[in-house]
Scaffold this motif. Structure first.
Motif, PDB file in Angstrom:
ATOM      1  N   LEU A  69       0.818  -1.204   0.000  1.00 52.88           N
ATOM      2  CA  LEU A  69       0.000   0.000   0.000  1.00 52.88           C
ATOM      3  C   LEU A  69       0.857   1.260   0.000  1.00 52.88           C
ATOM      4  O   LEU A  69       0.497   2.269  -0.623  1.00 52.88           O
ATOM      5  N   VAL A 111       0.622   4.290  -2.805  1.00 56.80           N
ATOM      6  CA  VAL A 111       0.464   5.710  -2.505  1.00 56.80           C
ATOM      7  C   VAL A 111       1.514   6.522  -3.264  1.00 56.80           C
ATOM      8  O   VAL A 111       1.208   7.584  -3.831  1.00 56.80           O
ATOM      9  N   VAL A 154      -0.487   4.812   6.445  1.00 53.39           N
ATOM     10  CA  VAL A 154      -1.282   3.589   6.342  1.00 53.39           C
ATOM     11  C   VAL A 154      -0.923   2.738   7.551  1.00 53.39           C
ATOM     12  O   VAL A 154       0.220   2.300   7.686  1.00 53.39           O
ATOM     13  N   LEU A 156      -7.763   4.627  -0.322  1.00 57.86           N
ATOM     14  CA  LEU A 156      -6.451   5.046  -0.824  1.00 57.86           C
ATOM     15  C   LEU A 156      -6.571   6.305  -1.677  1.00 57.86           C
ATOM     16  O   LEU A 156      -5.692   7.174  -1.639  1.00 57.86           O
TER      17      LEU A 156
END
Length: 699
Positions: free
Chosen positions: A169, A173, A217, A285
């Motif tokens: 993740l 990003v 995150v 996201l």
């Protein structure tokens, strides 16, 4: 320079386990470093090859011409420990461990991770990982990562810091941010956090002059106190923290004996910390990238409200709906602005106040003039314009010109699709905030405003609320304290209790009731009986000694089998019932929970939670967040409640928690009965749970 700042700028890197085939995933760190022109020295380590990627390869770390600043460890699980031991022997002080199969697996994996921790601690090695994808430092071009994001065409240095427990993740990003020309200072994926945690990343970003906002995150916070302190440092530095918290399961059952524990599970604890420290929470996201990217480049919050400019009536209504749902006002424009706009618009464009719909037929030249006029209006702090079908490139250039000259944010909501999308990269390249939906547009603007308000409140926050906690002596018990002991501690903390007496049986209860004055309430006191109403252990509005005797016998019969301390007789007090309690969260420590009294809070989930300590201002703010306590201000002719007395009572509950210190498990005061203004607030039921210890408590 902090530990992490030095860690992110290695002058030399050994890549242990680098395959010779650069097309294999294990070679990604080397490929990324070479692609982006890493300026330091790179040492591939592979015993089976003499050259990898045009660089000399070495059979072992001990064969290198120097101890490198950093060792990348991408070897199978059984080989990780020997490699880290070799780092320790050679004096290599930084290691990034890609390999999984440690603390995230089973007991054996946890034991392997503990051995790595011992090696690192004894040798003073800073470890990132294991089970993560590395880091990317965009400013010094160090993409030391397994993530495909390291292979992006161009690393764009900028003001957005990224900390992610998930490597995948975190890489996404980075990728999405750079797709929108949002510059990144650094991305760090922390994985199992044997050494570096997301909290340390936040500390680094708070001190880093190149970082203006942080995207986080988080799956779970391992070091709650450090995390809170790091988030406070970001808040004080004026750097927004935008967080995507995943894993929102409820974990309130561990305190099932009290109302409070059931009302403050793990996600509620996270949200309480976020609310207190101005952390901007997002759910996707997309929102993480868009909102954090906006805040990394825009420092002017729309405190008073915004103006909206569209070429579509439907778009203007939709945009206004989303903005107002987020609490963003659309003020009436100054008369001079309305007059100036009127001179630019055709007669059929009749909507000349906020929101302004100039219709689709307006020329691009006139559209730019209207936008510039709105950007000068003295009543608004920003302008939102939607794009629904214009010539994309020309419209983007016109907006960018206005945005460059404006002294307030000019924000674009680009609703059109492929027919006009060529304009979006122009806005991105110019640094003009451009969103693809009214929801995200309004979320970003609301985040800017809420962060500014949270920071202002935090900077005004006194060091401690009210008087200090008293020193108390707590018996060496575990679980619920006897009522007499709990009540004595509460009184020492300043909590006003309803007048009452603890007696052995019905006859003693009748005598106590005569002394206190009728009507009275009667309840069974038992340390294993938290919820008296459900157990039939409570009788109210008893008006005579005979009623008290009969009720006492009935209550004792209904609760036979419990560990009964006696019967508590209390003079009836009337007013609005409020729950106040404290529960100990395993990550963030003591949490204050407020709600409507009785069973209402638990049934409706209508509560407010904050980590301790809190200020009087925060207590008042918490009370306003509880919908069912709107009656405190007066309702249908009833007088306003004694809110100052209620705030003082809640302060006393917080002092009691502080006095108990590490002995505290939970406090449940349900309810505090709040009388009309000037009549006070008194606790009528109390449960205090402690952990085993002894002697003097306190912090």
């Amino acid at each position: 320079m902090s530990r992490l700042a030095a860690f992110l700028e290695p002058k030399s890197i050994a890549i242990v386990g680098c395959p010779s085939d650069l097309g294999r995933p294990g070679a990604r760190p080397l490929v990324h470093l070479l692609k982006h022109g890493y300026a330091g020295r790179i040492y591939p380590v592979n015993a089976r090859h003499a050259e990898i990627g045009g660089l000399r390869a070495y059979p072992a770390l001990s064969a290198l011409p120097e101890p490198p600043d950093m060792a990348w460890v991408g070897v199978p699980g059984p080989d990780v420990e020997p490699v880290l031991e070799e780092c320790a022997r050679l004096g290599i002080r930084n290691a990034v461990i890609l390999t999984a199969g440690f603390g995230e697996t089973d007991a054996a994996g946890k034991a392997r991770q503990q051995r790595l921790r011992r090696i690192a601690d004894e040798a003073g090695i800073t470890v990132l990982g294991p089970n993560m994808l590395g880091f990317i430092n965009c400013w010094t071009r160090v993409p030391l990562t397994f993530s495909p994001a390291g292979g992006i065409d161009r690393l764009i240095p900028g003001a957005l810091g990224i900390a992610s427990q998930s490597g995948a993740l975190g890489g996404i990003v980075v990728n999405r941010a750079m797709d929108r020309s949002i510059g990144v200072s650094a991305m760090v994926s922390t994985g199992n956090e044997l050494g570096i945690t997301v909290s340390e990343c936040l500390e680094h970003f708070a001190d880093d002059p190149r970082t203006g906002a942080v995207a986080l995150v988080a799956e779970g916070i391992r070091d709650g106190a450090r995390f809170r302190a790091a988030a406070a440092r970001l808040l004080e530095a004026g750097k927004p923290l935008v967080a995507l918290k995943v894993g929102r399961s409820r974990a309130g059952s561990r305190n099932a004996l009290t109302h409070t524990g059931a009302l403050a599970g793990s996600h509620e604890a996270w949200r309480a910390v976020a609310r207190q420290l101005g952390i901007v929470e997002v759910d996707t996201l997309e929102d993480l990238v868009e909102v954090a990217g906006f805040l990394s480049r825009e420092r002017r919050p729309p405190r008073r409200g915004v103006a909206v400019l569209t070429t579509s009536g439907g778009a203007s209504i939709m945009m206004a709906d989303h903005l107002e749902a987020r609490g963003l006002a659309l003020p009436r424009l100054a008369s001079s602005t309305v007059e100036a706009i009127g001179k630019l618009l055709p007669e059929y464009a009749v909507t000349r106040d906020n929101p302004v719909d100039v219709t689709a037929g307006l020329s691009e030249e006139l559209f730019e003039q209207v936008l510039a006029t709105l950007a000068r209006d003295p009543e608004v702090d920003g302008v939102v314009t939607t794009v629904t079908g214009a010539r994309g490139v020309e419209r983007a250039r016109n907006i960018a010109r206005v945005a460059r000259e404006a002294d307030r944010p000019v924000v674009v909501c680009w609703l059109s699709g492929s027919l006009t999308d060529a304009g979006v990269p122009i806005l991105d390249a110019e640094g003009v905030a451009c969103f693809r939906s009214p929801r995200t547009t309004s979320a970003a603007l609301a985040a800017a405003r809420s962060f500014a308000a949270a920071r202002a409140a935090w900077l005004r926050r006194p060091g401690r609320a009210g008087r200090p906690a008293p020193a108390v002596i707590v018996p060496d018990l575990e679980g619920a304290l006897p009522h007499a002991v709990a009540a004595g501690l509460a009184r020492r903390a300043g909590l006003a209790m309803a007048p009452g007496a603890l007696v052995a049986g019905p006859a003693g209860a009748a005598r106590a009731a005569r002394r206190l004055g009728f009507p009275v309430a009667l309840k069974v006191v038992a340390r294993d009986l938290a919820h008296k109403t459900e157990a039939g252990a409570l009788a109210l509005d008893l008006g005579s000694a005979a009623e008290v005797r009969r009720a006492g016998a009935r209550l004792l019969a209904a609760t036979r089998g419990h560990r009964i301390d006696g019967l508590l007789v209390q003079r009836m007090v009337r007013g609005i019932e409020v729950l106040a309690g404290v529960t100990r969260d395993p990550t963030f420590g003591p949490l204050l929970v407020l709600g409507a009294g009785g069973v209402t809070a638990e049934a409706l989930g209508d509560t407010s939670v904050r980590p301790l300590p809190v200020t009087r201002g925060e207590i008042r703010e918490m009370l306003t967040e509880i919908r069912s306590l709107g009656v405190l201000g007066g309702w249908r002719g009833a007088p306003p409640a004694d809110v100052p007395a209620l705030v003082a009572a809640v302060e006393a509950v917080a002092r009691l928690a502080a006095a108990l210190g590490d002995r505290l498990e939970a406090i449940d005061v349900n309810p505090i009965v709040v009388g009309p203004r000037g009549r006070g607030a008194r606790a009528v039921d109390l449960l205090v749970q402690v952990r085993r210890g002894g002697g003097r408590a306190g912090q």
